[in-house]
Design a protein around this motif. Sequence first.
Motif, PDB file in Angstrom:
ATOM      1  N   ASN A 101       0.858  -1.182   0.000  1.00 12.41           N
ATOM      2  CA  ASN A 101       0.000   0.000   0.000  1.00 12.41           C
ATOM      3  C   ASN A 101       0.893   1.230   0.000  1.00 12.41           C
ATOM      4  OD1 ASN A 101      -2.424  -1.469   0.162  1.00 12.41           O
ATOM      5  ND2 ASN A 101      -2.241  -1.628   2.384  1.00 12.41           N
ATOM      6  N   GLY A 102       0.581   2.195  -0.862  1.00 10.50           N
ATOM      7  CA  GLY A 102       1.362   3.427  -0.893  1.00 10.50           C
ATOM      8  C   GLY A 102       1.527   3.950  -2.303  1.00 10.50           C
ATOM      9  N   HIS A 103       2.428   4.913  -2.429  1.00 10.11           N
ATOM     10  CA  HIS A 103       2.678   5.571  -3.718  1.00 10.11           C
ATOM     11  C   HIS A 103       3.821   4.862  -4.447  1.00 10.11           C
ATOM     12  CE1 HIS A 103       2.251   8.881  -6.519  1.00 10.11           C
ATOM     13  NE2 HIS A 103       3.572   8.866  -6.628  1.00 10.11           N
ATOM     14  N   PHE A 104       3.619   4.597  -5.744  1.00  2.67           N
ATOM     15  CA  PHE A 104       4.609   3.932  -6.582  1.00  2.67           C
ATOM     16  C   PHE A 104       4.842   4.765  -7.836  1.00  2.67           C
ATOM     17  CE2 PHE A 104       3.277   0.595  -3.868  1.00  2.67           C
ATOM     18  CZ  PHE A 104       4.238  -0.389  -3.878  1.00  2.67           C
ATOM     19  N   ALA A 105       6.055   4.722  -8.347  1.00  2.00           N
ATOM     20  CA  ALA A 105       6.408   5.388  -9.596  1.00  2.00           C
ATOM     21  C   ALA A 105       7.155   4.398 -10.475  1.00  2.00           C
ATOM     22  CB  ALA A 105       7.287   6.608  -9.316  1.00  2.00           C
ATOM     23  N   GLY A 106       6.986   4.536 -11.774  1.00  2.00           N
ATOM     24  CA  GLY A 106       7.698   3.635 -12.680  1.00  2.00           C
ATOM     25  C   GLY A 106       7.328   3.838 -14.119  1.00  2.00           C
ATOM     26  N   LYS A 107       7.578   2.802 -14.914  1.00  2.00           N
ATOM     27  CA  LYS A 107       7.419   2.886 -16.370  1.00  2.00           C
ATOM     28  C   LYS A 107       6.652   1.684 -16.914  1.00  2.00           C
ATOM     29  CE  LYS A 107      10.410   6.398 -16.717  1.00  2.00           C
ATOM     30  NZ  LYS A 107      10.493   6.833 -15.357  1.00  2.00           N
ATOM     31  N   LEU A 108       5.915   1.943 -17.986  1.00  2.00           N
ATOM     32  CA  LEU A 108       5.299   0.902 -18.811  1.00  2.00           C
ATOM     33  C   LEU A 108       5.982   1.018 -20.169  1.00  2.00           C
ATOM     34  CD1 LEU A 108       2.926  -1.223 -19.079  1.00  2.00           C
ATOM     35  CD2 LEU A 108       1.679   0.625 -20.192  1.00  2.00           C
ATOM     36  N   ILE A 109       6.759   0.012 -20.540  1.00  2.00           N
ATOM     37  CA  ILE A 109       7.529   0.032 -21.785  1.00  2.00           C
ATOM     38  C   ILE A 109       6.940  -1.002 -22.738  1.00  2.00           C
ATOM     39  CG2 ILE A 109       9.808  -0.230 -22.836  1.00  2.00           C
ATOM     40  CD1 ILE A 109       9.593   2.152 -20.870  1.00  2.00           C
ATOM     41  N   ASN A 110       6.471  -0.525 -23.873  1.00  2.00           N
ATOM     42  CA  ASN A 110       5.833  -1.364 -24.886  1.00  2.00           C
ATOM     43  C   ASN A 110       6.844  -2.055 -25.784  1.00  2.00           C
ATOM     44  OD1 ASN A 110       3.023  -1.762 -25.442  1.00  2.00           O
ATOM     45  ND2 ASN A 110       2.809   0.463 -25.465  1.00  2.00           N
ATOM     46  N   ASN A 111       6.529  -3.263 -26.213  1.00  2.00           N
ATOM     47  CA  ASN A 111       7.286  -3.969 -27.238  1.00  2.00           C
ATOM     48  C   ASN A 111       6.303  -4.350 -28.343  1.00  2.00           C
ATOM     49  OD1 ASN A 111       8.651  -5.817 -28.874  1.00  2.00           O
ATOM     50  ND2 ASN A 111       9.971  -6.425 -27.188  1.00  2.00           N
ATOM     51  N   PRO A 112       6.093  -3.451 -29.336  1.00  2.00           N
ATOM     52  CA  PRO A 112       5.097  -3.703 -30.382  1.00  2.00           C
ATOM     53  C   PRO A 112       5.364  -4.958 -31.204  1.00  2.00           C
ATOM     54  CG  PRO A 112       5.803  -1.416 -30.436  1.00  2.00           C
ATOM     55  CD  PRO A 112       6.712  -2.136 -29.487  1.00  2.00           C
ATOM     56  N   ILE A 113       6.614  -5.309 -31.403  1.00  2.00           N
ATOM     57  CA  ILE A 113       6.933  -6.476 -32.224  1.00  2.00           C
ATOM     58  C   ILE A 113       6.549  -7.769 -31.519  1.00  2.00           C
ATOM     59  CG2 ILE A 113       8.826  -7.780 -33.277  1.00  2.00           C
ATOM     60  CD1 ILE A 113      10.156  -5.008 -33.780  1.00  2.00           C
ATOM     61  N   LEU A 114       6.851  -7.869 -30.221  1.00  2.00           N
ATOM     62  CA  LEU A 114       6.532  -9.078 -29.476  1.00  2.00           C
ATOM     63  C   LEU A 114       5.162  -9.007 -28.790  1.00  2.00           C
ATOM     64  CD1 LEU A 114      10.020  -9.920 -27.963  1.00  2.00           C
ATOM     65  CD2 LEU A 114       8.914 -10.875 -29.986  1.00  2.00           C
TER      66      LEU A 114
END
Length: 140
Positions: A101-114
Motif C-alpha cells: 500500500n502506498g505511492h509507486f512510480a515507474g514505467k510501462l515500456i511497450n514492445n510492439p513487435i513481441l
Amino acid sequence: MRTLLVLAAASLATLAQSQEYTHYHGGWQGPFLLYVTQQDTGAQGSPAVYDGSLQIAADGSVRGQLPDADCILSGSSTDFVSPANAALELDISGCKDIRFNGHFAGKLINNPILKYASLRLSSTRSLDADTAQVSAILQR
C-alpha cells in the motif's frame, strides 16, 4: 488470386494487432509480481504473483486491480520518450500485504513487435531500507 487475398488479409490483421502496441492507452492484463528488495541483498522473502489489470484512459488517468491481493491501483500516466511508453505515478491501496500500500512510480515500456508491455514500479517510501516493487508483463 485467392492466395494473394488471404495473404493480404493476414498481413492487415498482423499490422492492426501491432498497432495496438504503438500507444500505451487502453486496457492491459497479465500476471503482476509483488516483491520486496533490499539494496544489499536483493529480494526479501517470497515474491507473490497475482492476475491483474490496468486501464489507461486517453486523459492519462489510470485505474487497475489485483483482485486476489485486494489491491486497487489509481493514478496518472504521461508519455515517456514516445507515445508507446508511459511514466506512471500510482497509489496502491487495500492490499492484504500492507507493504504494497502506498505511492509507486515507474514505467510501462511497450514492445510492439513481441506484443507485450513491461511494467516496473517502485515504492516511493522506504520500508526500513527495503523497497516494495511491482513488475508485470502485460498484454492487450
